[in-house]
Design a protein around this motif. Structure first.
Motif, mmCIF file in Angstrom:
data_model
loop_
_atom_site.group_PDB
_atom_site.id
_atom_site.type_symbol
_atom_site.label_atom_id
_atom_site.label_comp_id
_atom_site.label_asym_id
_atom_site.label_seq_id
_atom_site.Cartn_x
_atom_site.Cartn_y
_atom_site.Cartn_z
ATOM 1 N N LYS A 94 0.820 -1.207 0.000
ATOM 2 C CA LYS A 94 0.000 0.000 0.000
ATOM 3 C C LYS A 94 0.860 1.267 0.000
ATOM 4 O O LYS A 94 0.469 2.286 -0.573
ATOM 5 C CB LYS A 94 -0.946 -0.005 1.204
ATOM 6 N N ARG A 95 2.027 1.206 0.633
ATOM 7 C CA ARG A 95 2.934 2.344 0.634
ATOM 8 C C ARG A 95 3.342 2.725 -0.792
ATOM 9 O O ARG A 95 3.562 3.896 -1.109
ATOM 10 C CB ARG A 95 4.183 1.978 1.463
ATOM 11 N N LEU A 96 3.425 1.714 -1.670
ATOM 12 C CA LEU A 96 3.923 1.934 -3.028
ATOM 13 C C LEU A 96 2.832 2.113 -4.079
ATOM 14 O O LEU A 96 3.136 2.472 -5.220
ATOM 15 C CB LEU A 96 4.821 0.766 -3.443
ATOM 16 N N GLU A 97 1.578 1.857 -3.724
ATOM 17 C CA GLU A 97 0.532 1.868 -4.743
ATOM 18 C C GLU A 97 0.394 3.210 -5.453
ATOM 19 O O GLU A 97 0.066 3.270 -6.635
ATOM 20 C CB GLU A 97 -0.808 1.452 -4.136
ATOM 21 N N GLY A 98 0.654 4.306 -4.732
ATOM 22 C CA GLY A 98 0.542 5.624 -5.352
ATOM 23 C C GLY A 98 1.614 5.898 -6.380
ATOM 24 O O GLY A 98 1.376 6.609 -7.357
ATOM 25 N N ILE A 99 2.799 5.336 -6.190
ATOM 26 C CA ILE A 99 3.911 5.559 -7.119
ATOM 27 C C ILE A 99 4.078 4.395 -8.082
ATOM 28 O O ILE A 99 4.634 4.531 -9.165
ATOM 29 C CB ILE A 99 5.233 5.806 -6.338
ATOM 30 N N SER A 100 3.583 3.214 -7.698
ATOM 31 C CA SER A 100 3.703 2.018 -8.536
ATOM 32 C C SER A 100 2.392 1.245 -8.485
ATOM 33 O O SER A 100 2.215 0.341 -7.667
ATOM 34 C CB SER A 100 4.859 1.136 -8.043
ATOM 35 N N PRO A 101 1.432 1.589 -9.358
ATOM 36 C CA PRO A 101 0.085 1.005 -9.288
ATOM 37 C C PRO A 101 0.056 -0.522 -9.337
ATOM 38 O O PRO A 101 -0.867 -1.126 -8.805
ATOM 39 C CB PRO A 101 -0.628 1.623 -10.497
ATOM 40 N N MET A 102 1.073 -1.146 -9.955
ATOM 41 C CA MET A 102 1.077 -2.611 -10.031
ATOM 42 C C MET A 102 1.174 -3.257 -8.656
ATOM 43 O O MET A 102 0.833 -4.433 -8.494
ATOM 44 C CB MET A 102 2.229 -3.102 -10.928
ATOM 45 N N MET A 103 1.591 -2.489 -7.645
ATOM 46 C CA MET A 103 1.717 -3.060 -6.304
ATOM 47 C C MET A 103 0.373 -3.348 -5.650
ATOM 48 O O MET A 103 0.309 -4.018 -4.621
ATOM 49 C CB MET A 103 2.549 -2.141 -5.416
ATOM 50 N N ARG A 104 -0.723 -2.865 -6.241
ATOM 51 C CA ARG A 104 -2.033 -3.168 -5.668
ATOM 52 C C ARG A 104 -2.375 -4.656 -5.826
ATOM 53 O O ARG A 104 -3.311 -5.149 -5.187
ATOM 54 C CB ARG A 104 -3.118 -2.302 -6.301
ATOM 55 N N PHE A 105 -1.639 -5.367 -6.651
ATOM 56 C CA PHE A 105 -1.864 -6.803 -6.822
ATOM 57 C C PHE A 105 -0.948 -7.640 -5.933
ATOM 58 O O PHE A 105 -0.986 -8.865 -5.992
ATOM 59 C CB PHE A 105 -1.647 -7.192 -8.286
ATOM 60 N N LYS A 106 -0.119 -6.978 -5.124
ATOM 61 C CA LYS A 106 0.805 -7.699 -4.244
ATOM 62 C C LYS A 106 0.443 -7.446 -2.783
ATOM 63 O O LYS A 106 -0.357 -6.583 -2.467
ATOM 64 C CB LYS A 106 2.242 -7.277 -4.533
#
Length: 491
Positions: A412-424
């Motif tokens: 969640k920390r990275l979702e704003g800068i790296s949207p693909m992280m919403r699947f991890k």
């Protein structure tokens, strides 16, 4: 009529589909499935198709391959926001620690386009990096085109290392910068973000003489484009933590303060209170820590400029020379500082680490070092140590909270800068099949300060993008499913 026929065909298709049970590529059978987002904690069967989780069920599932994981925890793969090793040598240690995604976000990596290309189809686990602000600054100041080309070529060949880049660029760390050059730095950062950079690495602690206005300009850019800043603060003290929080608040830049344990030392509760206060006021500020009482960096770095004993509250005997494992003296300190190399810094108390681990919202990240047999044990054991010591033995936090700190919160920390992280960071239908399966009764870190690196124990299976990379605690040779993680600005 057309709509009716379509509905009829769809109904018939669904009926036929229901009569033919799905055969999954892999079924994980009978494990204790923990998803920190939905708070699922139950015995379930997990079906995987290709690189995604396709089913989570209490009913039996059929698979081309079925793995009985009864008695084991099925967790999202651990996400490490802070690593420095760049090769599969380090990634194998991380793999045995349950890590499925390892990112270099504090320092960043130079020549990101070339580096990402060099890792394509060659990684055990997922990889990515932030923009390296010191390197973009070096490019703006540097007049040696040959040196710059050498570093680009090393990145292209996958031969660049953190120590080499720091040594080759260190001469610019104390150079003042002109306004025109500062504008070039900012343009360089934008270019590197477009090459896939996951935010901006601002390790001001390695450039502590940098004018505060220069760093503020970087935060301004980050606020304007909503790019996450990862900062090693200027000095290990509260004032330096206040500095980056102030810069973030004034510019509205998202901020992640790295290893708050080694930056705040005995003031860790105050530092955590400051981060929590900023977050409660609506500012996008968060932090992390690692689960050991020692830090590590290069002896030739600015960390050991004059006055280091007073700043860190330690002396020569608290420094452990990585190449030999010996504790330093005044004489060996001076000799080795000239030669250069890594040192382990014994400077924290166990209660400080417990305080940080117990604090809500604080993530776990290793700050894992490049490979050396006697490298800091956090390189190999950070996540297993949390599960073995701080969950099972000391009961500082419970298991689901620990998993959240190692999976969902980093994602969640990275979702704003790296949207693909919403699947991890999740065990949910549709999530990436990055999965770590471990024995909660035996998981433990095995690496030590005295004997060096060793694979953690109790991590039994690890899947990366739906492919097993670890089975029965052993690395599967020749399997390289790691994929790049990019920032949102990539073109």
């Amino acid at each position: 009529m057309k709509h009716l026929l379509t509905s009829l065909l769809l109904t018939l298709s669904l009926h036929a589909f229901a009569q033919s049970p799905i055969i999954y590529d892999v079924v994980l059978s009978g494990g204790r499935v923990i998803d920190p987002e939905t708070k699922l904690d139950a015995i379930r069967n997990v079906g995987i198709i290709n690189n995604r989780i396709a089913q989570i069920s209490g009913e039996p599932l059929k698979g081309k391959e079925t793995i009985n994981v009864t008695g084991l925890v099925v967790s999202p793969g651990f996400i490490d926001l802070h690593v420095h090793g760049r090769s599969n040598v380090e990634q194998e240690y991380q793999l045995h620690d349950g890590v499925t995604t390892a990112l270099e976000l504090e320092w960043g990596i130079e020549n990101l386009k070339e580096w990402y290309t060099s890792r394509h189809s060659k990684a055990l686990i997922n990889y990515g990096a932030s923009v390296n602000w010191p390197y973009e600054r070096f490019k703006a100041l540097n007049q040696n085109e040959n040196l710059l080309e050498e570093l680009v070529e090393a990145s292209r060949k996958g031969e660049s290392t953190l120590a080499n880049v720091q040594d080759r660029t260190r001469h610019t760390y104390t150079m003042p910068i002109e306004p025109k050059q500062q504008n070039i730095v900012l343009e360089n950062i934008k270019t590197s973000l477009a090459e896939g950079g996951i935010g901006i690495g601002v390790p001001i602690g390695y450039l502590p003489k940098t004018n505060p206005g220069e760093m503020y300009r970087v935060f301004q850019l980050a606020g304007e484009i909503n790019a996450l800043v990862f900062s090693h603060v200027r000095n290990p003290d509260i004032i330096s933590i206040q500095e980056v929080i102030a810069d973030a608040v004034l510019t509205n830049a998202p901020l992640h303060i790295v290893h708050i344990n080694s930056m705040s030392l005995g003031n860790i509760q105050l530092a955590l209170d400051m981060v929590a206060a900023a977050k409660n006021k609506g500012f996008d500020i968060a932090t992390e820590l690692y689960s050991y009482t020692a830090a590590s960096t290069t002896l030739q770095s600015a960390m050991f400029d004059e006055g280091w004993q007073e700043r860190l509250g330690i002396s020569y005997g608290d420094l452990q020379w990585v190449p030999t494992g010996e504790r330093l003296t005044k004489e060996t300190f001076e000799m080795n500082r000239k030669a250069g190399g890594a040192v382990i810094i014994h400077m924290m108390k166990p209660e400080w680490i417990k305080t940080g681990i117990a604090a809500p919202g604080v993530m776990i990240a290793s700050d894992g070092m490049p490979y050396s047999k006697l490298a800091h044990p956090r390189t190999a054991g950070t996540f297993s140590r949390v599960l073995g010591k701080y969950v099972r033995e000391d009961r500082v936090i419970d298991l689901i909270t620990a998993i959240e700190k190692m999976t969902l919160l980093p994602a969640k920390r990275l979702e704003g800068i790296s949207p693909m992280m919403r699947f991890k960071g999740r065990i949910q239908i549709g999530a990436d099949a990055d999965i770590t399966i471990f024995n909660p009764n035996t998981v433990v870190d095995k690496a030590t300060f005295e004997k060096g690196l060793e694979f953690s124990s109790g991590i039994e299976y690890v899947m990366v993008n739906g492919t097993f990379v670890l089975k029965n605690g052993k690395t599967i040779i020749g399997v390289l499913p790691g994929q790049p993680v990019y920032g949102k600005f990539k073109k």
